[in-house]
Structure formats: structure tokens, C-alpha cells
Scaffold this motif. Structure first.
Motif, PDB file in Angstrom:
ATOM      1  N   ARG A 168      32.254 -24.145  85.394  1.00 28.45           N
ATOM      2  CA  ARG A 168      31.601 -24.802  86.533  1.00 28.45           C
ATOM      3  C   ARG A 168      31.935 -24.104  87.849  1.00 28.45           C
ATOM      4  NH1 ARG A 168      33.841 -30.329  86.867  1.00 28.45           N
ATOM      5  NH2 ARG A 168      35.421 -29.309  88.166  1.00 28.45           N
ATOM      6  N   GLU A 169      33.202 -23.728  88.023  1.00 27.45           N
ATOM      7  CA  GLU A 169      33.600 -23.041  89.251  1.00 27.45           C
ATOM      8  C   GLU A 169      32.893 -21.699  89.387  1.00 27.45           C
ATOM      9  OE1 GLU A 169      35.804 -24.196  91.829  1.00 27.45           O
ATOM     10  OE2 GLU A 169      35.099 -25.956  90.719  1.00 27.45           O
ATOM     11  N   ALA A 170      32.729 -21.001  88.266  1.00 29.25           N
ATOM     12  CA  ALA A 170      32.042 -19.712  88.304  1.00 29.25           C
ATOM     13  C   ALA A 170      30.583 -19.890  88.701  1.00 29.25           C
ATOM     14  CB  ALA A 170      32.144 -19.016  86.952  1.00 29.25           C
ATOM     15  N   LEU A 171      29.889 -20.829  88.071  1.00 33.67           N
ATOM     16  CA  LEU A 171      28.488 -21.062  88.415  1.00 33.67           C
ATOM     17  C   LEU A 171      28.338 -21.557  89.845  1.00 33.67           C
ATOM     18  CD1 LEU A 171      27.229 -22.613  85.076  1.00 33.67           C
ATOM     19  CD2 LEU A 171      26.318 -20.553  86.181  1.00 33.67           C
ATOM     20  N   ARG A 172      29.259 -22.398  90.289  1.00 29.08           N
ATOM     21  CA  ARG A 172      29.208 -22.861  91.679  1.00 29.08           C
ATOM     22  C   ARG A 172      29.334 -21.690  92.645  1.00 29.08           C
ATOM     23  NH1 ARG A 172      33.648 -26.942  92.698  1.00 29.08           N
ATOM     24  NH2 ARG A 172      32.128 -28.442  91.897  1.00 29.08           N
ATOM     25  N   HIS A 173      30.300 -20.806  92.384  1.00 24.96           N
ATOM     26  CA  HIS A 173      30.493 -19.644  93.266  1.00 24.96           C
ATOM     27  C   HIS A 173      29.250 -18.756  93.278  1.00 24.96           C
ATOM     28  CE1 HIS A 173      32.590 -16.243  95.168  1.00 24.96           C
ATOM     29  NE2 HIS A 173      31.904 -15.503  94.309  1.00 24.96           N
ATOM     30  N   TRP A 185      24.040 -11.508  92.980  1.00 25.10           N
ATOM     31  CA  TRP A 185      24.571 -11.509  91.624  1.00 25.10           C
ATOM     32  C   TRP A 185      24.545 -10.120  90.993  1.00 25.10           C
ATOM     33  CZ3 TRP A 185      21.958  -9.929  87.281  1.00 25.10           C
ATOM     34  CH2 TRP A 185      20.578  -9.764  87.384  1.00 25.10           C
ATOM     35  N   GLU A 186      23.601  -9.278  91.430  1.00 24.47           N
ATOM     36  CA  GLU A 186      23.482  -7.949  90.830  1.00 24.47           C
ATOM     37  C   GLU A 186      24.700  -7.078  91.106  1.00 24.47           C
ATOM     38  OE1 GLU A 186      19.594  -6.030  91.032  1.00 24.47           O
ATOM     39  OE2 GLU A 186      18.875  -7.817  92.115  1.00 24.47           O
ATOM     40  N   HIS A 187      25.460  -7.410  92.142  1.00 26.50           N
ATOM     41  CA  HIS A 187      26.638  -6.620  92.514  1.00 26.50           C
ATOM     42  C   HIS A 187      27.940  -7.288  92.071  1.00 26.50           C
ATOM     43  CE1 HIS A 187      23.768  -4.372  94.884  1.00 26.50           C
ATOM     44  NE2 HIS A 187      23.411  -5.484  95.509  1.00 26.50           N
ATOM     45  N   SER A 188      27.834  -8.357  91.313  1.00 22.26           N
ATOM     46  CA  SER A 188      29.009  -9.108  90.877  1.00 22.26           C
ATOM     47  C   SER A 188      29.183  -8.990  89.370  1.00 22.26           C
ATOM     48  CB  SER A 188      28.862 -10.592  91.251  1.00 22.26           C
ATOM     49  OG  SER A 188      29.785 -11.391  90.534  1.00 22.26           O
ATOM     50  N   PRO A 189      30.271  -8.351  88.901  1.00 23.96           N
ATOM     51  CA  PRO A 189      30.513  -8.293  87.453  1.00 23.96           C
ATOM     52  C   PRO A 189      30.573  -9.673  86.806  1.00 23.96           C
ATOM     53  CG  PRO A 189      31.910  -6.714  88.582  1.00 23.96           C
ATOM     54  CD  PRO A 189      31.265  -7.550  89.651  1.00 23.96           C
ATOM     55  N   MET A 190      31.180 -10.650  87.509  1.00 26.71           N
ATOM     56  CA  MET A 190      31.251 -11.996  86.950  1.00 26.71           C
ATOM     57  C   MET A 190      29.865 -12.600  86.809  1.00 26.71           C
ATOM     58  SD  MET A 190      33.278 -15.431  88.263  1.00 26.71           S
ATOM     59  CE  MET A 190      32.238 -15.691  89.720  1.00 26.71           C
ATOM     60  N   ALA A 191      29.046 -12.486  87.839  1.00 23.04           N
ATOM     61  CA  ALA A 191      27.711 -13.070  87.786  1.00 23.04           C
ATOM     62  C   ALA A 191      26.872 -12.425  86.684  1.00 23.04           C
ATOM     63  CB  ALA A 191      27.023 -12.922  89.136  1.00 23.04           C
ATOM     64  N   ARG A 192      26.990 -11.108  86.543  1.00 29.33           N
ATOM     65  CA  ARG A 192      26.219 -10.437  85.497  1.00 29.33           C
ATOM     66  C   ARG A 192      26.663 -10.917  84.114  1.00 29.33           C
ATOM     67  NH1 ARG A 192      27.238  -5.863  88.775  1.00 29.33           N
ATOM     68  NH2 ARG A 192      28.644  -4.990  87.207  1.00 29.33           N
ATOM     69  N   ALA A 193      27.973 -11.078  83.922  1.00 32.66           N
ATOM     70  CA  ALA A 193      28.481 -11.553  82.635  1.00 32.66           C
ATOM     71  C   ALA A 193      28.058 -13.003  82.376  1.00 32.66           C
ATOM     72  CB  ALA A 193      30.004 -11.435  82.602  1.00 32.66           C
ATOM     73  N   VAL A 194      28.104 -13.815  83.421  1.00 33.56           N
ATOM     74  CA  VAL A 194      27.721 -15.215  83.286  1.00 33.56           C
ATOM     75  C   VAL A 194      26.232 -15.336  82.972  1.00 33.56           C
ATOM     76  CG1 VAL A 194      27.354 -17.331  84.623  1.00 33.56           C
ATOM     77  CG2 VAL A 194      29.587 -16.205  84.645  1.00 33.56           C
ATOM     78  N   PHE A 195      25.408 -14.610  83.702  1.00 29.57           N
ATOM     79  CA  PHE A 195      23.969 -14.704  83.470  1.00 29.57           C
ATOM     80  C   PHE A 195      23.581 -14.144  82.102  1.00 29.57           C
ATOM     81  CE2 PHE A 195      22.909 -14.772  88.282  1.00 29.57           C
ATOM     82  CZ  PHE A 195      23.094 -16.146  88.291  1.00 29.57           C
ATOM     83  N   LEU A 223      34.908 -17.637  78.737  1.00 28.90           N
ATOM     84  CA  LEU A 223      35.203 -16.337  78.141  1.00 28.90           C
ATOM     85  C   LEU A 223      34.581 -15.205  78.957  1.00 28.90           C
ATOM     86  CD1 LEU A 223      34.531 -17.325  74.424  1.00 28.90           C
ATOM     87  CD2 LEU A 223      36.760 -16.672  75.368  1.00 28.90           C
ATOM     88  N   ALA A 224      33.360 -15.413  79.449  1.00 33.31           N
ATOM     89  CA  ALA A 224      32.696 -14.394  80.266  1.00 33.31           C
ATOM     90  C   ALA A 224      33.396 -14.232  81.601  1.00 33.31           C
ATOM     91  CB  ALA A 224      31.226 -14.774  80.475  1.00 33.31           C
ATOM     92  N   VAL A 225      33.878 -15.337  82.162  1.00 28.62           N
ATOM     93  CA  VAL A 225      34.614 -15.268  83.428  1.00 28.62           C
ATOM     94  C   VAL A 225      35.894 -14.457  83.241  1.00 28.62           C
ATOM     95  CG1 VAL A 225      35.712 -16.600  85.270  1.00 28.62           C
ATOM     96  CG2 VAL A 225      33.654 -17.497  84.129  1.00 28.62           C
ATOM     97  N   ALA A 234      36.424 -12.523  92.492  1.00 24.27           N
ATOM     98  CA  ALA A 234      36.064 -13.938  92.431  1.00 24.27           C
ATOM     99  C   ALA A 234      36.477 -14.541  91.097  1.00 24.27           C
ATOM    100  CB  ALA A 234      34.564 -14.108  92.647  1.00 24.27           C
ATOM    101  N   ALA A 235      36.258 -13.809  90.015  1.00 28.24           N
ATOM    102  CA  ALA A 235      36.681 -14.290  88.700  1.00 28.24           C
ATOM    103  C   ALA A 235      38.195 -14.401  88.630  1.00 28.24           C
ATOM    104  CB  ALA A 235      36.163 -13.360  87.607  1.00 28.24           C
ATOM    105  N   ALA A 236      38.898 -13.402  89.158  1.00 33.30           N
ATOM    106  CA  ALA A 236      40.358 -13.440  89.154  1.00 33.30           C
ATOM    107  C   ALA A 236      40.879 -14.626  89.941  1.00 33.30           C
ATOM    108  CB  ALA A 236      40.905 -12.130  89.730  1.00 33.30           C
ATOM    109  N   ALA A 237      40.239 -14.939  91.064  1.00 35.77           N
ATOM    110  CA  ALA A 237      40.667 -16.069  91.887  1.00 35.77           C
ATOM    111  C   ALA A 237      40.458 -17.390  91.161  1.00 35.77           C
ATOM    112  CB  ALA A 237      39.904 -16.065  93.206  1.00 35.77           C
TER     113      ALA A 237
END
Length: 311
Positions: A168-173, A185-195, A223-225, A234-237
Motif C-alpha cells: 500500500r505504501e508503495a502504491l501510495r508513493h 513512474w518510468e524513471h522509478s525502478p520501484m514503480a516499474r517493478a510494481v506496475f 516482493l517487487a518493492v 523510495a523503496a528502501a525508505a
């Protein structure tokens, strides 16, 4: 709701332990001397599913699959089952298991899954368990057998540091950043993994995932985060904050009941070393913290054997 399955070779005194969580249900058979004879996994389930017809059907289907796997090994004499979301009303659940396993309902004892997990880590009064699976909870069973909790009040209200909370925190961010700068999102490794996990970058994909899936399925997004934490601050935080949330549970119990060792367990706690590190940093310096890969289904099976020895 179904017929009892034909058992395999029955052995007197065998105990069946069940540890049912949101993402996976584990079972084990224990011999009278406590040795584990067999074990396996089936789909996750929650006692909370019993509030709706389709949820009850899903739970029964999982019980049927579990009973088939168990009876291929042996017919248990007694059962100890720990279920996430269990609130004390287990009559229907016990009757289903009894019918499917071909044993008396009175041979089945049910409780919250965290009570089983605690006994896999500590004797009563010995320490505090913080468990991070799909949800999260701090637990203490005192010398008198009384169960005390911190948190564990469900993913809608809290369950900070658990897999659902991380997802939830990842999707919120991600979606707050999209509000401010569409296409971020295209520049975020976390967002790309989540999507990639939820099936696309459209809001409709995230909406269907977070609101249309069972909580255990949502929790798997953690797991993707974790996989992107090395490339995305952002994922590390988020993972570090998850550790602090779990530390809050331990600190609540330490404040209420005094200094004792703390054990951290659960699949969410295993996602990344930063979770354990940040939890450790949030505890008093003299607190003994152990990160353990417990086998709660083994403990439940041995408790089932012990139940048989006391009757």
C-alpha cells in the motif's frame, strides 16, 4: 459440504498442525514422539473470509485440498489449527475439517495463528514475538497463558510493517508522484517493478489490484518493492519504515510488560535486511532481538500430539 476422504495409513497418536495465513497455508504431521512425518502447503486462507458465501466456499475448497494431501500420508488423531483473523467462532470450520479428515469435531482445536507462532518461538512468559506476514502483530503469552497483543488489528486500520502495508505504501508513493508529475513512474525502478506485478501502468490496473484482490495477494506485491530497494531510494525508505513499524510493536510490549527477548518472524520480515536493521535500531540497546525462520506448523502439530496425551 463434501464427503470425508479415504485416509491413508492411520497411526494412533499422530497430530496435524495447520498454520493458515493470507498467502499460504502450511500443514505438518507429527508422530507421538514429536518427529515431523510429513508437511506441505496449500493456498492461503483467513477466518475473515467466513463472513461471505464466496469466501466460505474458498475456505472449504482449501480445506478439501489440505485434507486430501494429509490423508495421502496418514489420518491424524488430533488437530491444532492456527488461522489468521480467527476470533473464536470456529464451530463450522472445525466441523468441515472433522468431516474431511474423518475424525470427531472435538479432536480439533482452533486459535489465532499468532498463538501458534508464539509457541514456536517461546514458552509462556519468556519473550515477545513480532510477526510480519501479510499483516503484523506483536504477541506475548504470559505465565498464566493469557494472550496479549500489540497491533494486529487488520490491514484497513493498521498492520504497519506487514506485506500489505508495504504494498500500500508503495502504491501510495507512486500515485502521489504521478499526481505531481505524470510519467514519473518510468524513471522509478520501484514503480516499474510494481506496475509489472499489477499488470500495467494505468490507474485501472492498480485500482483493480488493491481493491479487487484478497489481502494475501496484495501483500505479495511487497516482493517487487524489496527487489527494487537496491536501485530505488523510495523503496528502501519504505522498507526501513516497515522495520520501525515492527519495532513499535515490540516497544509497546516492552513498555507494558518489561524487558524480555524479542523474536521477529514472518515472510515480510525476510524481504530485505534493512527491515531487521531498522527494527533493531528502534529498540532499547539492551534488547535481545532474534530474527527467526520459524516453523509454526511444526509447533502446531506437536501441540496436537500433546493435546492427545492430556485427554
Amino acid at each position: 459440504m463434501g464427503q470425508a476422504l479415504m485416509p491413508g495409513a492411520a497411526t494412533p497418536g499422530i497430530g496435524l498442525g495447520i498454520d493458515a495465513g493470507g498467502t499460504q497455508t502450511r500443514w505438518a504431521l507429527a508422530a507421538p514422539d514429536g518427529a515431523i512425518l510429513a508437511e506441505g502447503t496449500v493456498a492461503g486462507l483467513s477466518a475473515l473470509q467466513m463472513s461471505k458465501p464466496d469466501g466460505r466456499a474458498s475456505v472449504h475448497a482449501t480445506f478439501t485440498e489440505l485434507a486430501r494431501a494429509v490423508l495421502a500420508q496418514a489420518q491424524p488423531a488430533r488437530v491444532r489449527a492456527g488461522l489468521t483473523g480467527f476470533g473464536g467462532d470456529g464451530e463450522l470450520l472445525a466441523s468441515w475439517l472433522a468431516e474431511l479428515l474423518g475424525i470427531a469435531p472435538g479432536a480439533i482445536a482452533m486459535c489465532n495463528d499468532i498463538e501458534i507462532a508464539y509457541r514456536a518461538s517461546f514458552m509462556p512468559g519468556e519473550g515477545y514475538l513480532v510477526y510480519a506476514g501479510t499483516g503484523s502483530i506483536g504477541a506475548f503469552i504470559d505465565d498464566d497463558g493469557q494472550f496479549h497483543r500489540a497491533g494486529g488489528r487488520g490491514v484497513v486500520l493498521d498492520d504497519g510493517g506487514g506485506g500489505f502495508w508495504i504494498a500500500r505504501e508503495a502504491l501510495r508513493h507512486i500515485w502521489r508522484r504521478e499526481d505531481e508529475a505524470p510519467g514519473s513512474w518510468e524513471h522509478s525502478p520501484m514503480a516499474r517493478a510494481v506496475f509489472d506485478h499489477v499488470g500495467g501502468s494505468d490507474w485501472a490496473c492498480s485500482r483493480q489490484f488493491i481493491y479487487g484482490q484478497e489481502r494475501g495477494e496484495v501483500g505479495k506485491l511487497a516482493l517487487a518493492v524489496a527487489a527494487s530497494a537496491g536501485q530505488d531510494p523510495a523503496a528502501a525508505a519504505i522498507l526501513s519504515e516497515a522495520g520501525r513499524e515492527l519495532g513499535r510493536l515490540a516497544n509497546a510490549l516492552l513498555h507494558r510488560f518489561g524487558p524480555r527477548p524479542v523474536s521477529l518472524a514472518g515472510r515480510a520480515a525476510d524481504l530485505h535486511p534493512s527491515i531487521v536493521a531498522s527494527m533493531r535500531a528502534s529498540l532499547p540497546d539492551n534488547t535481545q532481538l532474534t530474527h527467526t525462520a520459524m516453523r509454526a506448523h511444526h509447533a502446531a502439530a506437536r501441540l496436537a500430539v500433546a493435546d492427545g496425551n492430556t485427554t
